[in-house]
Design a protein around this motif. Sequence first.
Motif, PDB file in Angstrom:
ATOM      1  N   LEU A   1      66.682  77.169  16.098  1.00 45.61           N
ATOM      2  CA  LEU A   1      66.228  75.857  16.579  1.00 45.61           C
ATOM      3  C   LEU A   1      67.149  75.379  17.699  1.00 45.61           C
ATOM      4  O   LEU A   1      68.350  75.205  17.491  1.00 45.61           O
ATOM      5  N   THR A   2      66.577  75.189  18.887  1.00 45.10           N
ATOM      6  CA  THR A   2      67.361  74.672  20.013  1.00 45.10           C
ATOM      7  C   THR A   2      67.366  73.147  19.959  1.00 45.10           C
ATOM      8  O   THR A   2      66.299  72.517  19.877  1.00 45.10           O
TER       9      THR A   2
ATOM     10  N   GLN B   1      54.956  72.605  17.355  1.00 45.33           N
ATOM     11  CA  GLN B   1      55.978  73.266  16.544  1.00 45.33           C
ATOM     12  C   GLN B   1      56.486  72.377  15.402  1.00 45.33           C
ATOM     13  O   GLN B   1      57.450  72.708  14.731  1.00 45.33           O
ATOM     14  N   ASP B   2      55.844  71.214  15.215  1.00 47.30           N
ATOM     15  CA  ASP B   2      56.231  70.270  14.153  1.00 47.30           C
ATOM     16  C   ASP B   2      57.715  69.916  14.203  1.00 47.30           C
ATOM     17  O   ASP B   2      58.389  69.798  13.168  1.00 47.30           O
TER      18      ASP B   2
ATOM     19  N   ILE C   1      63.189  67.433  12.332  1.00 44.64           N
ATOM     20  CA  ILE C   1      64.260  66.435  12.537  1.00 44.64           C
ATOM     21  C   ILE C   1      63.599  65.071  12.674  1.00 44.64           C
ATOM     22  O   ILE C   1      63.018  64.742  13.716  1.00 44.64           O
ATOM     23  N   PRO C   2      63.629  64.232  11.640  1.00 47.83           N
ATOM     24  CA  PRO C   2      62.978  62.919  11.689  1.00 47.83           C
ATOM     25  C   PRO C   2      63.604  62.010  12.755  1.00 47.83           C
ATOM     26  O   PRO C   2      64.753  62.210  13.179  1.00 47.83           O
TER      27      PRO C   2
ATOM     28  N   PRO D   1      65.351  67.750  19.050  1.00 44.54           N
ATOM     29  CA  PRO D   1      64.900  69.143  18.923  1.00 44.54           C
ATOM     30  C   PRO D   1      64.075  69.534  20.152  1.00 44.54           C
ATOM     31  O   PRO D   1      63.197  68.770  20.574  1.00 44.54           O
ATOM     32  N   ILE D   2      64.345  70.698  20.721  1.00 42.73           N
ATOM     33  CA  ILE D   2      63.666  71.120  21.947  1.00 42.73           C
ATOM     34  C   ILE D   2      62.642  72.224  21.683  1.00 42.73           C
ATOM     35  O   ILE D   2      61.504  72.154  22.157  1.00 42.73           O
ATOM     36  N   SER D   3      63.028  73.245  20.913  1.00 41.47           N
ATOM     37  CA  SER D   3      62.083  74.323  20.625  1.00 41.47           C
ATOM     38  C   SER D   3      62.570  75.125  19.424  1.00 41.47           C
ATOM     39  O   SER D   3      63.753  75.097  19.065  1.00 41.47           O
ATOM     40  N   ARG D   4      61.617  75.855  18.834  1.00 42.61           N
ATOM     41  CA  ARG D   4      61.963  76.696  17.682  1.00 42.61           C
ATOM     42  C   ARG D   4      61.403  78.098  17.918  1.00 42.61           C
ATOM     43  O   ARG D   4      60.241  78.255  18.306  1.00 42.61           O
TER      44      ARG D   4
END
Length: 572
Positions: free
Chosen positions: A104-105, A78-79, A84-85, A96-99
């Motif tokens: 965006l979670t 999901q890149d 979020i760098p 970041p967990i998932s999109r």
Amino acid sequence: MKKIREKLGQILLKEGLVTEEQLEKALEIQKKDGSRLGDTLINLGIVTEKDIVIAMAKQLSIPYASYAKGLLKPAENQDLAKLIPEDCARKSILLPISRHLNSLTVAFMDPLDLITIDNLKRMTGCEINPIIATKSDLQRAITEFYGKEDLLKDAISDSYELEEFKIEKDKDQDQDLSLDDLIARAEEAPVVKLVDLILMQAIRDRASDIHIEPFKNKINIRYRIDGVLYEIPPPTRHLLPAIVSRIKILSNLDIAERRLPQDGAFYVKVENKGIDIRVSTIPAIFGEKVVMRILDKSATPLNLGDLGFDPEELEKFRRSISSPNGLVLITGPTGSGKTTTLYAALNEIKSPHKNISTVEDPVEYKMEGINQVQIKPSIGFTFASALRAFLRQDPDIIMVGEVRDLETAQICIRASLTGHLVLSTLHTNDAPSAISRLIDIGLEPYLISSSLIMVGAQRLVRRLCPECKEAYETTPALAKDFGIKQELLYKPKGCDFCSHTGYRGRVAIYEIIMVNDKLRELIARGASLTEIKAKSKEGGLRSLLESGIRKAEEGMTSVEEVLSITLVAGES
């Protein structure tokens, strides 16, 4: 109609995690210093970080994500790392967990940080769906997700391909290199990177020490975590001189001196935390051995309530350090947390109205409002000479790193008898033995009886991992041998959160002797250690073993861990 959010304190009360009195005390402190209620309760040792995070999840009606349960593993393909760098994730402690479509979670340590959430919206172009996790879980998950753990493995693997560092095997590798060669190799990019990664991984793994040990055909690298040494895969043996030289350069040591022990120190900053590194080198038959002591002050509790005192022990200790004068001793072997306990005591009693001075070897924690002095025996500046100077500077409280000899002991006694409170440490197996040790040093029993107000002995036992500890039924033999009253005890299992050791962190166990009039009479007439122990037991002394068993009954540690520490210490 908008639903009124329940207060965090009320949730904690409902869950039975705090009492009304504890909550009122925390709210009073919060009003004075403006801190958050959760942080205040954690600092007071009333609740854990996990307790607060779970309560906040209920308060905000958002999910709680646990690392141990695999809920902090970002979705693949999901890149998310591009959205979020890494530097943003580390700085704000989020992941970041998932999109899903435009949602965006993100796992937060602080989901109430609206500024960060707004910044993420602008940066990602997504609506942010917050969940909550503990700081320690997030930091570990961030490290895994952005691939830093693999960097050390890769650097070690690459070290075996560095042909320019190889030396003929029949040569003495450490003696055959010139000073210019050592400096050049120590500053090569692969060596600098490798040393940096060894340090970084040790800090992230919560190691207290790094051991780099030379043998004929290999290097051993071991991290001490929660008091136990664990090996990590070592780099090639040919890199030893360059690695040692790199560490010496960082520590301002003489890289040309390889025949004598050396001591140094340096400072690093990792993930916005300042870390002091103390370095010790010693010549071994196959090269120099290096031990680096990691002093991460942010990971060390300096609040008495966080150390492991039972309520009765804590009350006794606080009463002792509140005395206007007298001698307070903490005993135990090296690495048992004595200095941390004394610093926590100073942290509690320091005040603008008190002149507090410490003399140490070395100074381990730098504290505001306290005059700290490090001895330098090489120029004749010893514990005794520093103490004599202190007494001319109108002190109220003096902390002495260790009573090592008769002269230091005599000055401590004299200071305690002339209106000063003196805190110090001593190397003995238990609290009653401290009295015998002072007599063996050469102090007169009547002086000890007149000045000593409390002796405490301590050890550190590993805490069971809260995510994976397993309950089991107490056996009749255990109940009989150790007076265990709980039907259920806990044992280690092992999970990702504790690196499959079953333990995470340590807690202190204590035995405390308050020197009352009856004990003073025994000490003054030179009574035996057996008599002193018996009288201490009559006065309510709980031994290290008994203190440890109570921790096991509370589910903090295992019976096996307590026995491994206290039976070695001579408990029976």
